[in-house]
Each structure stands twice: as structure tokens, then as C-alpha cells.
Motif scaffolding. Structure first.
Motif, mmCIF file in Angstrom:
data_model
loop_
_atom_site.group_PDB
_atom_site.id
_atom_site.type_symbol
_atom_site.label_atom_id
_atom_site.label_comp_id
_atom_site.label_asym_id
_atom_site.label_seq_id
_atom_site.Cartn_x
_atom_site.Cartn_y
_atom_site.Cartn_z
ATOM 1 N N SER A 151 0.833 -1.201 0.000
ATOM 2 C CA SER A 151 0.000 0.000 0.000
ATOM 3 C C SER A 151 0.869 1.253 0.000
ATOM 4 O O SER A 151 0.568 2.236 -0.689
ATOM 5 C CB SER A 151 -0.924 0.006 1.222
ATOM 6 N N THR A 154 2.200 1.797 -3.398
ATOM 7 C CA THR A 154 1.133 2.278 -4.288
ATOM 8 C C THR A 154 0.904 3.771 -4.092
ATOM 9 O O THR A 154 0.735 4.522 -5.071
ATOM 10 C CB THR A 154 -0.171 1.512 -4.022
ATOM 11 N N GLU A 159 3.866 1.300 -7.701
ATOM 12 C CA GLU A 159 3.023 0.108 -7.671
ATOM 13 C C GLU A 159 3.690 -1.092 -8.352
ATOM 14 O O GLU A 159 3.416 -2.242 -8.003
ATOM 15 C CB GLU A 159 1.684 0.405 -8.345
ATOM 16 N N THR A 162 5.163 -3.682 -6.034
ATOM 17 C CA THR A 162 4.343 -4.380 -5.042
ATOM 18 C C THR A 162 4.443 -5.895 -5.173
ATOM 19 O O THR A 162 4.481 -6.605 -4.163
ATOM 20 C CB THR A 162 2.864 -3.956 -5.147
#
Length: 262
Positions: A151, A154, A159, A162
């Protein structure tokens, strides 16, 4: 906690252990061949259970209103901190409640290796075992850690990192469930000792798990349906890694699972 098992694990952390990729592949394939049909059926049940848990938690957070408006609200919230937190909570709780079944996928390999009977009930037995609390809490912590890192990436527009982060957290905690159900560790010790054990042989474990993932992806060739039956191969590899790294006593307490353990 069994002091003999605990001492053995601590000794491996202190002195290290050896892994051999070829024998890991051989062992994981051999146990997988004995369990893949039963594991495939269990995987279908796991998907159903996971969807039910996910749907229930989702509904509790977003309400039981019209599905279309709820999904619209959910998608719109994904770019906000609150939306990411909600998604994190849903995914983490779902993972934690599904973790006992994951432990079952690992344990069927132990039963198969020792030529013991494997039934569909094995995949759900850890829900009623003394290990349930530690299994649940370990995956809750691992899920929160992975989710918070993802998170955060992001929110700062990274992102693309991730998936790497999630995989990294997964591989450094690869020993966690086996340490709980076989090593009789509590959730805190299982996580910390898993990380220490991983860094004794990080390259070989990474390669072994990567090969397992490739083996799983072969199921896509079967029009994606086959992947349901190849996913359990990943857990066969996890069991093989634990067996080769830590091993079992000639008469392990886990062999009594299904009797006084539950």
C-alpha cells in the motif's frame, strides 16, 4: 513446546543447513504425484471458502447494499488511503482465516511421504487443532506486513514494486507454517526463525520456489483449469524444503495429528 525439536531448529539457525535442488525437485514431485488429485479437489474448496470469507468481510466493510453501487464505490476508493486500508483489511483477514487450509496442503505431503491415508478432511483439520491460533496470527501479521508495504508503494506511485515486495515477504516467511505445525513454534518464533532460516540458504530457496511457481504455471496450458491441480505443487516444494533443511525425528509428534492433537 518440545525442547528437543526447538533445540534442533536453533542449531540449524546457528550452524546452517544444506539444500540440494535436484533432490528438492525429486521429493516434491514424488509427494505431489501422490496427492495432486485430492489436493486439486481441496483447492476448489479453498477457492470457494476464500470467496465466501472475502465476500463476507467485503460486505461488512462496504455494506450489503446494491452490488453495482458497492463495486463502483469500491473501485473509486482504490486510489485513496482509506480504500487501500479497506482492501488491506479484507485481504489480510481472508488470508488469515484460510491459512489453516494452507497448512493442510503442506501436511498432506507429510502423510503421503510416510504412506499414510490422505482424506479431504486433512485440509480442514487445522481449524480444530491446537495450532489454529498461531497459524491464524502468523498469517495475520505476514499479511499486514506485506499489505502495508504494498500500500505504501502504491501511494508513492511505485506500484510496479508491489509484486516483488509480496513475493519477498512470502519467501522469507516460507518456513513459518511448517515451524508451527512440525516445530511446535508459536507465531512470533515461527516468523522470526523463518526469516533467519531463509537467509542461511536464500539463493537455493529462491530457485526452488521459482521452479515451483513455473511448475504451477504449467497448469495454464490446460486452459487454466489445470492450474487448480498444479498450485499444490508449490506446497509440495515448501514441505520438501522444510524436510531437507530441518527434517523429522523418527517418531515425530506430528504423526499423531488427527488424534490427540485435535
Amino acid at each position: 513446546m518440545n525442547s528437543k525439536i526447538n533445540s534442533k531448529i536453533d542449531l540449524k539457525i546457528q550452524n546452517g543447513y544444506t539444500l540440494e535442488t535436484g533432490s528438492l525437485i525429486d521429493e516434491s514431485v514424488n509427494t505431489f504425484k501422490k496427492t495432486f488429485l485430492m489436493s486439486g479437489v481441496a483447492m476448489i474448496l479453498l477457492i470457494i471458502v476464500t470467496l465466501i470469507i472475502y465476500g463476507t468481510v467485503f460486505a461488512l466493510i462496504y455494506g450489503f447494499s446494491d452490488l453495482t453501487s458497492t463495486m463502483t464505490e469500491f473501485q473509486a476508493s482504490q486510489s485513496t488511503a482509506i480504500g487501500l486500508i479497506s482492501t488491506l483489511l479484507i485481504a489480510t483477514v481472508t488470508s488469515a482465516f484460510s491459512a489453516p487450509i494452507t497448512a493442510g496442503f503442506i501436511h498432506v505431503n507429510h502423510l503421503a511421504k510416510n504412506n499414510q491415508e490422505v482424506g479431504i478432511n486433512v485440509f480442514f483439520d487445522f481449524y480444530k487443532s491446537k495450532f489454529f491460533k498461531d497459524i491464524f496470527l502468523s498469517y495475520l501479521i505476514i499479511g499486514l506486513t506485506s499489505g502495508l508495504l504494498s500500500s505504501g508503494l502504491t501511494l508513492i506511485n511505485l506500484e510496479f514494486l508491489t509484486y516483488f515486495t509480496q513475493f519477498f515477504v512470502a519467501i522469507i516467511t516460507v518456513f513459518t507454517l511448517p515451524l508451527i505445525i512440525y516445530g511446535e513454534q508459536n507465531y512470533e518464533n515461527a516468523i522470526t526463525k523463518s526469516v533467519k532460516l531463509f537467509f542461511k540458504q536464500p539463493v537455493l530457496i529462491f530457485v526452488a520456489l521459482l521452479l515451483a511457481v513455473i511448475g504451477v504455471l504449467i497448469g495454464i496450458i490446460g486452459f487454466c483449469i489445470g492450474i487448480i491441480f498444479t498450485i499444490p505443487f508449490y506446497y509440495s516444494m515448501i514441505y520438501a524444503i522444510y524436510n531437507q533443511a530441518i527434517g523429522f525425528e523418527e517418531k515425530s509428534l506430528i504423526d499423531e495429528i488427527g488424534q490427540e492433537e485435535f
